[in-house]
Design a protein around this motif. Structure first.
Motif, mmCIF file in Angstrom:
data_model
loop_
_atom_site.group_PDB
_atom_site.id
_atom_site.type_symbol
_atom_site.label_atom_id
_atom_site.label_comp_id
_atom_site.label_asym_id
_atom_site.label_seq_id
_atom_site.Cartn_x
_atom_site.Cartn_y
_atom_site.Cartn_z
ATOM 1 N N LEU A 1 -4.624 62.786 73.443
ATOM 2 C CA LEU A 1 -4.889 63.828 74.119
ATOM 3 C C LEU A 1 -5.419 63.667 75.486
ATOM 4 O O LEU A 1 -5.031 64.250 76.314
ATOM 5 N N ALA A 2 -6.251 62.534 75.537
ATOM 6 C CA ALA A 2 -6.902 62.304 76.774
ATOM 7 C C ALA A 2 -5.630 61.621 77.788
ATOM 8 O O ALA A 2 -5.593 61.755 78.948
ATOM 9 N N LYS A 3 -4.558 61.018 77.258
ATOM 10 C CA LYS A 3 -3.818 60.178 77.978
ATOM 11 C C LYS A 3 -2.642 61.452 78.364
ATOM 12 O O LYS A 3 -2.210 61.274 79.525
ATOM 13 N N ASN A 4 -2.369 62.520 77.546
ATOM 14 C CA ASN A 4 -1.700 63.525 77.898
ATOM 15 C C ASN A 4 -2.175 64.286 79.210
ATOM 16 O O ASN A 4 -1.472 64.379 80.141
ATOM 17 N N ALA A 5 -3.396 64.544 79.134
ATOM 18 C CA ALA A 5 -4.270 64.974 80.151
ATOM 19 C C ALA A 5 -3.958 64.354 81.543
ATOM 20 O O ALA A 5 -3.996 64.692 82.597
ATOM 21 N N GLN A 6 -4.129 62.875 81.311
ATOM 22 C CA GLN A 6 -4.245 62.112 82.448
ATOM 23 C C GLN A 6 -2.814 62.046 83.222
ATOM 24 O O GLN A 6 -2.417 62.092 84.390
ATOM 25 N N GLN A 7 -1.717 62.105 82.297
ATOM 26 C CA GLN A 7 -0.328 61.974 82.747
ATOM 27 C C GLN A 7 -0.008 63.453 83.514
ATOM 28 O O GLN A 7 0.898 63.444 84.270
ATOM 29 N N LYS A 8 -0.499 64.399 83.014
ATOM 30 C CA LYS A 8 -0.374 65.569 83.516
ATOM 31 C C LYS A 8 -1.007 65.534 85.052
ATOM 32 O O LYS A 8 -0.350 66.177 86.150
ATOM 33 N N ARG A 9 -1.967 65.086 85.085
ATOM 34 C CA ARG A 9 -2.716 65.021 86.500
ATOM 35 C C ARG A 9 -1.905 63.994 87.474
ATOM 36 O O ARG A 9 -2.033 64.207 88.854
ATOM 37 N N ASN A 10 -1.601 62.814 86.898
ATOM 38 C CA ASN A 10 -0.930 61.643 87.783
ATOM 39 C C ASN A 10 0.818 61.806 87.158
ATOM 40 O O ASN A 10 1.043 61.192 86.529
ATOM 41 N N THR A 11 1.529 62.790 87.983
ATOM 42 C CA THR A 11 2.838 62.697 87.669
ATOM 43 C C THR A 11 3.754 61.487 88.633
ATOM 44 O O THR A 11 4.832 61.209 88.002
ATOM 45 N N SER A 12 3.086 61.178 89.589
ATOM 46 C CA SER A 12 3.659 60.141 90.520
ATOM 47 C C SER A 12 3.307 58.790 90.097
ATOM 48 O O SER A 12 2.336 58.589 89.334
ATOM 49 N N PRO A 13 4.327 57.528 90.257
ATOM 50 C CA PRO A 13 3.845 56.279 90.037
ATOM 51 C C PRO A 13 2.555 55.865 90.210
ATOM 52 O O PRO A 13 2.104 56.302 91.557
ATOM 53 N N SER A 14 1.637 55.318 89.564
ATOM 54 C CA SER A 14 0.559 54.713 90.063
ATOM 55 C C SER A 14 0.540 53.377 91.026
ATOM 56 O O SER A 14 1.661 52.979 91.288
ATOM 57 N N ARG A 15 -0.345 53.169 91.515
ATOM 58 C CA ARG A 15 -0.514 52.235 92.525
ATOM 59 C C ARG A 15 -0.015 50.734 92.130
ATOM 60 O O ARG A 15 0.520 50.010 92.687
ATOM 61 N N ALA A 16 -0.680 50.626 90.501
ATOM 62 C CA ALA A 16 -0.263 49.410 89.996
ATOM 63 C C ALA A 16 1.293 49.489 89.830
ATOM 64 O O ALA A 16 2.207 48.309 90.177
ATOM 65 N N GLU A 17 2.001 50.280 89.637
ATOM 66 C CA GLU A 17 3.341 50.502 89.526
ATOM 67 C C GLU A 17 4.089 49.968 90.708
ATOM 68 O O GLU A 17 5.094 49.421 91.034
ATOM 69 N N VAL A 18 3.632 50.970 91.931
ATOM 70 C CA VAL A 18 4.202 50.530 92.983
ATOM 71 C C VAL A 18 4.009 49.087 93.856
ATOM 72 O O VAL A 18 4.971 48.512 94.141
ATOM 73 N N ASN A 19 2.920 48.589 93.390
ATOM 74 C CA ASN A 19 2.421 47.062 93.609
ATOM 75 C C ASN A 19 3.662 46.256 92.923
ATOM 76 O O ASN A 19 4.029 45.274 93.473
ATOM 77 N N GLN A 20 4.148 46.388 91.816
ATOM 78 C CA GLN A 20 4.840 45.789 91.193
ATOM 79 C C GLN A 20 6.166 45.678 91.792
ATOM 80 O O GLN A 20 6.884 44.726 91.912
ATOM 81 N N VAL A 21 6.629 46.800 92.039
ATOM 82 C CA VAL A 21 8.178 47.177 92.769
ATOM 83 C C VAL A 21 7.795 46.338 93.996
ATOM 84 O O VAL A 21 8.911 45.440 94.536
ATOM 85 N N THR A 22 6.700 46.409 94.741
ATOM 86 C CA THR A 22 6.601 45.582 96.309
ATOM 87 C C THR A 22 6.762 43.965 95.848
ATOM 88 O O THR A 22 7.265 43.349 96.699
ATOM 89 N N LEU A 23 6.047 43.624 94.662
ATOM 90 C CA LEU A 23 6.379 42.022 94.500
ATOM 91 C C LEU A 23 7.744 41.838 94.177
ATOM 92 O O LEU A 23 8.052 40.743 94.497
ATOM 93 N N LEU A 24 8.458 42.691 93.205
ATOM 94 C CA LEU A 24 9.705 42.170 93.002
ATOM 95 C C LEU A 24 10.591 42.146 94.146
ATOM 96 O O LEU A 24 11.607 41.578 94.287
#
Length: 794
Positions: A252-275
């Motif tokens: 339930l908490a994860k669902n609520a978190q995903q609704k609040r954050n629909t865009s990629p997280s900074r960690a995910e953006v950083n992974q793309v930057t490294l690749l």
């Protein structure tokens, strides 16, 4: 913390102001001019000296005054460096004490020198000194590398000893980004990297790597040692913020978190930057697979060293010692670089070489962690392709016996979690990260066959040929030039050490997870037989029944592995019956299963599904024979036992307590009911749940709870491609509905949901029709009504 240099700086234009030594005059002047004290060192020197002895400041405020006065814009920093060294000597012992005493909570009374240094503005002054070149375009004397290193070291000491310093530095994005520019200098790299790591560890908002000026050029300029150290920083920037154990957070908490954050997280953006950095993954693969030369006869020393470096959890200390050792080795004429002579050299002279071995292990821990995180990210397929191309798996296979799993390693340690900030020794951390990497690499990916060598791949082909079944497509498509070399592949080596592991070793958990990941996905008879022929099933049963293992983590990993190994495999059930050949053994096995269904329900699901498959293959003589003889299949064939599992599975969870760890209980209960519906027995099972409710004198508790769970499951999973694969596989591979698997999952779940609604709601037969229409069941509404009425009894 005090503020940075204010308008009352003692130096203006390189000329010293006359210091007003009367504090009353200073206060009066501040009232008139509106400019008060901005730092403690602006107090009169006489007052500071007079107070120094009583407050036990050890002369730090006076030294800071000298530091301010000697660091003016036109200074050559000679006196500045001298004073800073004197201050550093007062602070360094406190920092060492902090590191060696398990990093206890920083308090003023515990580290008075560091606290005093910060109280009188020392931290702000050093920040201003370091950043001064970025604040002016004027050509001024440049700080030498040794002074920069000492400034960074003192700042780090303050961070680890004085509460709040790190957080305040972390709040200054300009300073954090500036620190990355210091990493271009190899002489100051070590101190800079360690300070950045500490700051990023407490930063509220994760830094975006794309903010770092010329990141690609910076990374490409690093040598291999620098790149390995840089991975410590990267681990903070590409991992999702650690807010506790992921399994303990409700869905339930994860669902609520995903609704609040629909865009990629900074960690995910950083992974793309490294690749996107050219050559980055290739260099990491080379670091991870780089061989370490070890001299014969050093194993005993390394055992002694393991105890010694357990307190060196802080990598700054080890890196600093390593740097000293390397410098000594370069200038020493008494130490030989010939590895063949190491065994005859006294211990004190072997230390630098042995520390290099430990250092290499610590490097690989950081590199493997970064690769593991990238493998679990959204760019997984891209990372997989590169890891295969750069031969990461064959390289690790070549290191396995000589470095990864050396014979002398002890394993009497407790179970450690998945947090990268593990407090165990580098040797143990290295093994855990290695096993986690194998788990991530194999899980639901066709590249898993790279863990085998060419001969073992041929063995899989032969198993398929003998069983008269087609080879798995992923096996056929495996590039043989990228598989393991040598007599054994990495998976076979893992099985060998797994069976040798002591009963109380927590490595068992990670080993089982790594092997299980090889089997996950579409069930492969050849893969199962490959492992069965190597005695894996008997080893698992020994651990569950005979070893006396009490660890729930280890038992859960073995139950999950056993389920994947036995699923739909009649030979595995035959082997099970051969090992569990007494009623006593069977009862011990059942006791372990029933002691925690959260841990064992995946195995229960495997048995239920396999029984259903075998009962449809009665034309096969071997299947009929095993069905009649296997105690496990006979036990599950009894309806009362399946119902008992169903009752408990539904009863131990609810929507508010569902986590990633226990949601499998819901999935297993759904499988039981879907199979029941397929055989026309759904009314019987639902009626049994109703009777259980009345027997417990709590009408509606089970069915209402299950109804809510089912609605949540549909909302949480069926809109996600990845998460719905669990029951999609059930529908496609287990119920014979391939090609329309996900649709049939929805159909089955809607059917069960509407039936429950008809049973539970006063107006159920009216609103139930609406649910049928929404779920595409309007043509089956009559069947649903009949099912519900059968449960109600008319």
């Amino acid at each position: 913390m005090a503020t940075v240099l204010g308008p009352e700086s003692p130096w203006m234009g390189g000329k010293k102001r006359t210091r007003n030594r009367n504090i009353i005059s200073k206060l009066r002047q501040s009232q008139i001019a509106g400019r008060g004290f901005s730092r403690g060192t602006q107090l009169p020197e006489a007052l500071l000296q007079e107070r120094d002895k009583r407050a036990k400041w050890h002369g730090i405020p006076v030294l800071l005054q000298e530091l301010y006065e000697s660091s003016h814009l036109n200074s050559d920093f000679t006196r500045t460096h001298t004073v800073l060294k004197e201050l550093s000597s007062l602070l360094s012992m406190e920092a060492m004490s902090f590191v060696t005493e398990d990093r206890k909570t920083a308090q003023e009374s515990t580290f008075p020198n560091t606290y005093t240094f910060d109280l009188f503005g020392g931290v702000d002054l050093l920040v201003e000194l370091l950043m001064r070149p970025t604040l002016t375009t004027l050509q001024k004397p440049k700080m030498n590398d040794d002074l920069v290193k000492d400034c960074l070291s003192v700042l780090y000491n303050c961070c680890i000893c004085t509460e709040g310093v790190t957080k305040i530095l972390a709040s200054r994005d300009d300073f954090v980004l500036f620190l990355f520019t210091l990493m271009t200098n190899k002489k100051t790299f070590l101190q800079t990297a360690t300070l950045i790591e500490d700051i990023l560890g407490v930063k509220k908002e994760m830094i975006q790597l794309e903010w770092i000026p010329n990141l690609s050029g910076l990374v490409q300029s690093f040598d291999q040692q620098q790149l390995a150290n840089f991975c410590r920083i990267l681990s903070v920037t590409i991992s999702e913020p650690d807010v506790g154990n992921d399994d303990k957070h409700t869905l339930l908490a994860k669902n609520a978190q995903q609704k609040r954050n629909t865009s990629p997280s900074r960690a995910e953006v950083n992974q793309v930057t490294l690749l996107n950095i050219p050559g980055f993954i290739e260099r990491l693969c080379k670091l991870a697979t780089r061989k370490v030369s070890e001299a014969t006869g050093t194993s005993n020393f390394l055992q002694e060293l393991e105890e010694w470096y357990t307190w060196l959890d802080n990598t700054l200390v080890l890196d600093a010692l390593m740097q000293i050792a390397t410098d000594e080795a370069e200038h020493s004429s008494t130490e030989s670089s010939d590895e063949s002579t190491l065994a005859t050299i006294p211990l004190r002279h072997r230390l630098p070489q042995s520390m290099k071995i430990v250092h290499e292990i610590m490097y690989k821990v950081e590199v493997l962690y970064v690769l593991c995180v990238l493998l679990m990210g959204r760019q997984r397929n891209q990372v997989h392709k590169m890891l295969a191309e750069f031969r990461l798996i064959p390289g690790l296979n070549n290191l396995f016996d000589k470095l990864i799993w050396r014979k002398y390693t002890t394993s009497n340690h407790v179970v450690h979690g998945q947090n990268e900030n593990c407090d165990c020794s580098p040797e143990i951390s290295f093994k855990i990260q290695f096993l986690r990497l194998l788990q991530s690499f194999s899980d639901h990916h066709e590249n898993k066959y790279l863990l085998l060598n060419a001969q073992e791949l041929n063995e899989l082909s032969a198993i398929s040929l003998k069983a008269n079944i087609p080879e798995v497509e992923a096996l056929v498509n495996t590039d043989r030039s990228l598989v393991c070399d040598g007599k054994k592949g990495l998976l076979t080596r893992l099985l060998t050490i797994m069976k040798r592991e002591p009963p109380d070793s927590s490595f068992r958990f990670w080993q089982a997870r790594a092997v299980e990941s090889f089997l996950r996905g579409a069930t492969s008879y050849a893969d199962q037989m490959f492992l069965l022929k190597r005695g894996l099933l008997e080893h698992i049963l020994f651990c569950i029944i005979d070893s006396g293992c009490k660890s729930r983590d280890v038992l859960q990993s073995y139950f999950d592995l056993l389920g994947e190994l036995m699923k739909f495999n009649i030979d595995a059930f035959k082997r099970f019956n051969k090992y569990v050949n007494t009623e006593e053994k069977f009862q011990v096995f059942l006791t372990q299963i029933n002691s925690s269904l959260v841990d064992s329900n995946m195995l229960v699901r495997c048995i239920v599904l396999s029984l259903d498959r075998f009962e449809s293959q009665t034309e096969d003589v071997k299947v009929v024979e095993v069905l009649s003889e296997c105690c496990l299949l006979s036990y599950m064939a009894r309806v009362e036992n399946r119902l008992s599992f169903l009752f408990r599975l539904v009863n131990i969870i609810n929507v508010q307590t569902l986590t990633q760890e226990n949601v499998s209980c819901l999935n297993t209960s759904l499988v039981i009911l879907m199979l029941a519906r397929r055989r026309g027995k759904l009314p019987f099972y639902l009626n049994a749940l109703r009777e259980k409710e009345y027997a417990e004198k709590y009408p509606g508790c089970l069915l209402n709870n299950f109804h809510n769970l089912l609605r949540f499951w549909q909302h949480h999973y069926l809109n996600k491609d990845k998460d719905s694969t669990c029951l999609e596989n059930v529908a496609g591979h287990f119920l014979g509905l391939s090609g329309q698997a996900i649709c049939m999952v929805q159909l089955n779940l809607h059917f069960i949901q509407v039936t429950l609604h008809l049973l539970l709601q006063p107006d159920g037969f009216i609103t139930g029709f609406c649910f049928c229409v929404q779920g595409g069941l309007h043509g089956l509404y009559g069947t649903v009504m009949v099912t519900a009425r059968e449960v109600k009894g008319g």
